[in-house]
Design a protein around this motif. Structure first.
Motif, mmCIF file in Angstrom:
data_model
loop_
_atom_site.group_PDB
_atom_site.id
_atom_site.type_symbol
_atom_site.label_atom_id
_atom_site.label_comp_id
_atom_site.label_asym_id
_atom_site.label_seq_id
_atom_site.Cartn_x
_atom_site.Cartn_y
_atom_site.Cartn_z
ATOM 1 N N GLU A 99 0.809 -1.219 0.000
ATOM 2 C CA GLU A 99 0.000 0.000 0.000
ATOM 3 C C GLU A 99 0.848 1.278 0.000
ATOM 4 O O GLU A 99 0.323 2.381 -0.210
ATOM 5 C CB GLU A 99 -0.960 0.026 1.194
ATOM 6 N N ASN A 100 2.147 1.150 0.222
ATOM 7 C CA ASN A 100 3.041 2.307 0.200
ATOM 8 C C ASN A 100 3.802 2.443 -1.121
ATOM 9 O O ASN A 100 4.757 3.225 -1.199
ATOM 10 C CB ASN A 100 4.049 2.227 1.343
ATOM 11 N N ILE A 101 3.367 1.708 -2.143
ATOM 12 C CA ILE A 101 4.145 1.621 -3.389
ATOM 13 C C ILE A 101 3.311 1.995 -4.606
ATOM 14 O O ILE A 101 2.115 1.672 -4.682
ATOM 15 C CB ILE A 101 4.703 0.194 -3.551
ATOM 16 N N ILE A 102 3.951 2.675 -5.538
ATOM 17 C CA ILE A 102 3.419 2.852 -6.896
ATOM 18 C C ILE A 102 4.397 2.182 -7.854
ATOM 19 O O ILE A 102 5.603 2.413 -7.785
ATOM 20 C CB ILE A 102 3.283 4.339 -7.282
ATOM 21 N N ILE A 103 3.873 1.343 -8.737
ATOM 22 C CA ILE A 103 4.684 0.720 -9.777
ATOM 23 C C ILE A 103 4.621 1.586 -11.032
ATOM 24 O O ILE A 103 3.530 1.963 -11.481
ATOM 25 C CB ILE A 103 4.189 -0.704 -10.104
ATOM 26 N N TYR A 104 5.761 1.891 -11.569
ATOM 27 C CA TYR A 104 5.861 2.745 -12.758
ATOM 28 C C TYR A 104 6.257 1.909 -13.983
ATOM 29 O O TYR A 104 6.060 0.703 -14.024
ATOM 30 C CB TYR A 104 6.913 3.835 -12.535
ATOM 31 N N GLY A 105 6.875 2.595 -14.949
ATOM 32 C CA GLY A 105 7.377 1.940 -16.144
ATOM 33 C C GLY A 105 8.749 1.348 -15.910
ATOM 34 O O GLY A 105 9.026 0.804 -14.845
ATOM 35 N N GLY B 117 15.940 -1.207 -19.287
ATOM 36 C CA GLY B 117 15.104 -0.644 -20.340
ATOM 37 C C GLY B 117 13.788 -1.371 -20.510
ATOM 38 O O GLY B 117 12.880 -0.867 -21.168
ATOM 39 N N SER B 118 13.674 -2.568 -19.921
ATOM 40 C CA SER B 118 12.426 -3.335 -20.040
ATOM 41 C C SER B 118 11.996 -3.900 -18.698
ATOM 42 O O SER B 118 11.276 -4.891 -18.636
ATOM 43 C CB SER B 118 12.610 -4.484 -21.040
ATOM 44 N N GLY B 119 12.454 -3.263 -17.628
ATOM 45 C CA GLY B 119 12.085 -3.719 -16.293
ATOM 46 C C GLY B 119 10.896 -2.963 -15.759
ATOM 47 O O GLY B 119 10.103 -2.380 -16.516
ATOM 48 N N ILE B 120 10.759 -2.953 -14.435
ATOM 49 C CA ILE B 120 9.729 -2.149 -13.783
ATOM 50 C C ILE B 120 10.379 -1.367 -12.647
ATOM 51 O O ILE B 120 11.305 -1.841 -11.992
ATOM 52 C CB ILE B 120 8.541 -2.995 -13.253
ATOM 53 N N ALA B 121 9.893 -0.148 -12.460
ATOM 54 C CA ALA B 121 10.414 0.740 -11.427
ATOM 55 C C ALA B 121 9.319 1.037 -10.418
ATOM 56 O O ALA B 121 8.134 0.817 -10.677
ATOM 57 C CB ALA B 121 10.924 2.032 -12.060
ATOM 58 N N ALA B 122 9.730 1.560 -9.259
ATOM 59 C CA ALA B 122 8.745 1.823 -8.216
ATOM 60 C C ALA B 122 9.215 2.947 -7.303
ATOM 61 O O ALA B 122 10.412 3.221 -7.184
ATOM 62 C CB ALA B 122 8.497 0.563 -7.388
ATOM 63 N N ILE B 123 8.246 3.583 -6.666
ATOM 64 C CA ILE B 123 8.505 4.512 -5.576
ATOM 65 C C ILE B 123 7.753 4.010 -4.356
ATOM 66 O O ILE B 123 6.618 3.523 -4.465
ATOM 67 C CB ILE B 123 8.071 5.955 -5.933
ATOM 68 N N ALA B 124 8.394 4.077 -3.199
ATOM 69 C CA ALA B 124 7.748 3.770 -1.926
ATOM 70 C C ALA B 124 7.830 5.014 -1.063
ATOM 71 O O ALA B 124 8.897 5.629 -0.945
ATOM 72 C CB ALA B 124 8.436 2.590 -1.234
#
Length: 436
Positions: free
Chosen positions: A101-107, A271-278
C-alpha cells in the motif's frame, strides 16, 4: 600481455633518477598497448550479455495462450490501474522491504521516476508549499563522490548542488544535519544508501536513523533514497544490510520525509524492467493526483510478466545469486590487479565493495583526468573524470569510477592492465614535476 611492476620500491621513496627510469619503462609499455589498437569499454555500469541471458525465461512467462488477468480479475491488456497491479506491488514491495500500500509501480526506469519527482516539486510544489520554480534559490545536497545521473537531474532544473563528504558509513551526517537545519532553501539530498555508486558503501544503522531524525528548516525537504542495489550482493555470506528508512521516519515522527526508489533494471532487462517509488500515504496521494494527468496506467503486461517469472522474493534472491556468480570474478580481478600493480608503488586507493556495480578509485591528486585520457588513447573507455561530482568538477581531480561488469573477464583484465600503467605513468610524472 603479461606485465609486472618494474620496481618494488614505492615511488615516494625514489630519487629523481629512479623516477626518470620508471617513466621511460612505463612509456614504452604504454606505447605497446597503444599499438594493440584496443577497444574496451568500462564507461558505464551495464550488465554483460551473460547477465541478460539469465532473464530470457521472461520471454516465455507469457504467451498468446496465457491468462493475462490478475488475481482480482483485472485484464492487464487494457487501460487502468494507475498505481500498478497488486501482485507487482507485493513482489517489488518485498524487494524494497515496504508494504504494497506504500508503493506505486511505474514503467521501466527509476531515473525517470526521480526526474518526475523533482519536476513535480519544481512546477507544483510539495504538499502545498511554494513550487520550487517560484523561489529565488533552491539547493540540493549531493554526497560525493556520487552518481552523475542524479546530479544531472538537479543541474537540468537549475538547482544549486552542495557537495557533502561521503564516508564508509554514509554521508557526513554532521554536515547534513547542520546544513538542512540552517538553510530553508535546501530542499533535498540524493542518496544511494546500499552499495553506493561509486564506492559500494552501505549506510550504517546510525546514519539511517540520523536521516530519519532530520529536522530540516524547509517543510518541503525530501530525502531522495535511491536503493538501486538493494539485492545486488556479490557474496552469499558477506552481505550488507540496511535498516528500512520509511519505518525509521515513521518512528521519528516524520513519515513524509522520504521518497524511496528502486527498479529491476539490473535484475532483469535494463530498459524493459519495472520501477517503483515507496513513500508515505500522504506523499502517495499527491503523486497519484499528478499521475492522473500523465498516464492512464503503466505497462501491466510487463508487471505481470515479472510476477510470473519470479513468483516471489525468493525467486528474485535466487536470480541475483546467478548474477553474482557472473560478476564476482570481475570485481575480484579488478581488486587483484590494483593490488598487484599499485600497492608496491604506494599510489592510489580503492574500495572493495561487497555488492553493487562499481569500485571507486582515488588517484594521486591532480591525476584523474590525465589517467582517463591516457586510458582512452590506449583504447580503454572509462567514466569521465569528475563525473562523480556535481557539475563534473572534482576539486581534487582524483576520483575515477571503475565499472567492471560489462566486459568479459579477459577483456577486463587487459583493460585493468592498461589502466594501472596509466596510473603509474601519470603519478611518476607528477612526482618528477614536483621535484623540478
Amino acid at each position: 600481455m603479461p606485465k609486472a611492476v618494474s620496481e618494488a620500491k614505492k615511488y615516494a621513496q625514489m630519487n629523481k633518477q629512479e623516477l626518470e627510469q620508471e617513466v621511460v619503462k612505463l612509456k614504452a609499455e604504454y606505447k605497446k598497448y597503444q599499438e594493440m589498437e584496443l577497444s574496451l569499454n568500462m564507461a558505464r555500469g551495464k550488465p554483460c550479455r551473460e547477465q541478460l541471458d539469465l532473464s530470457m525465461g521472461m520471454m516465455d512467462a507469457l504467451n498468446s495462450d496465457a491468462d493475462l488477468s490478475c488475481e482480482d480479475g483485472t485484464d492487464c491488456r487494457n487501460y487502468g490501474v494507475l498505481d500498478g497491479i497488486h501482485e507487482a506491488k507485493v513482489l517489488i514491495g518485498a524487494m524494497m522491504e515496504n508494504k504494497p500500500e506504500n508503493i506505486i509501480i511505474y514503467g521501466n526506469s527509476s531515473l525517470n521516476v526521480m526526474y518526475d519527482t523533482v519536476s513535480r516539486a519544481y512546477t507544483h510544489g510539495i504538499m502545498g508549499n511554494t513550487p520550487w520554480c517560484k523561489l529565488d534559490k533552491v539547493k540540493f545536497l549531493c554526497p560525493v563522490p556520487g552518481y552523475d545521473r542524479h546530479f544531472a537531474i538537479t543541474e537540468y532544473f537549475g538547482i544549486e548542488m552542495i557537495p557533502v563528504d561521503m564516508t564508509p558509513t554514509g554521508p557526513d551526517m554532521d554536515q547534513v544535519e547542520k546544513l538542512v537545519a540552517d538553510d530553508e532553501s535546501i530542499k533535498g539530498i540524493w542518496c544511494v544508501p546500499k552499495y553506493s555508486n561509486p564506492q559500494g558503501y552501505s549506510y550504517s544503522d546510525e546514519t539511517v536513523r540520523r536521516f530519519a531524525r532530520l529536522r530540516p528548516a524547509a517543510r518541503d525537504f525530501r530525502i531522495f533514497w535511491d536503493n538501486a542495489y538493494g539485492v545486488h550482493h556479490l557474496y552469499d555470506g558477506q552481505q550488507d544490510y540496511l535498516i528500512e528508512i520509511l519505518e525509521e521516519c515513521k518512528k521519528a515522527g516524520s513519515p513524509d520525509l522520504v521518497y524511496k526508489f528502486s527498479s529491476t533494471s539490473k535484475i532483469t532487462f535494463p530498459g524493459s524492467g519495472i520501477a517503483a517509488i515507496a513513500t508515505s500515504l500522504n506523499n502517495l496521494e499527491e503523486i497519484k493526483a499528478q499521475l492522473t494527468y500523465q498516464t492512464i496506467g503503466h505497462d501491466k503486461v510487463n508487471q505481470l510478466r515479472h510476477v510470473r517469472f519470479f513468483g516471489d522474493i525468493k525467486g528474485i534472491k535466487e536470480h541475483m545469486k546467478k548474477h553474482a556468480a557472473i560478476i564476482r570474478p570481475k570485481f575480484e580481478a579488478v581488486e587483484e590487479i590494483l593490488e598487484r600493480d599499485l600497492t608496491p608503488c604506494g599510489i592510489g586507493s580503492w574500495t572493495n565493495p561487497k555488492g553493487g556495480y562499481f569500485i571507486s578509485f582515488d588517484a594521486p591528486e591532480g591525476c584523474a583526468k590525465m589517467i582517463v585520457d591516457r586510458a582512452k588513447k590506449a583504447g580503454v573507455m572509462m567514466t569521465k573524470a569528475g563525473a562523480t561530482y556535481p557539475y563534473g568538477k572534482d576539486p581534487h581531480d582524483s576520483n575515477i569510477r571503475i565499472a567492471p561488469t560489462f566486459p568479459n573477464l579477459n577483456d577486463l583484465r587487459l583493460a585493468m592492465d592498461v589502466f594501472t600503467v596509466c596510473v603509474r605513468l601519470t603519478a611518476a610524472e607528477k612526482m618528477l614535476k614536483e621535484m623540478a
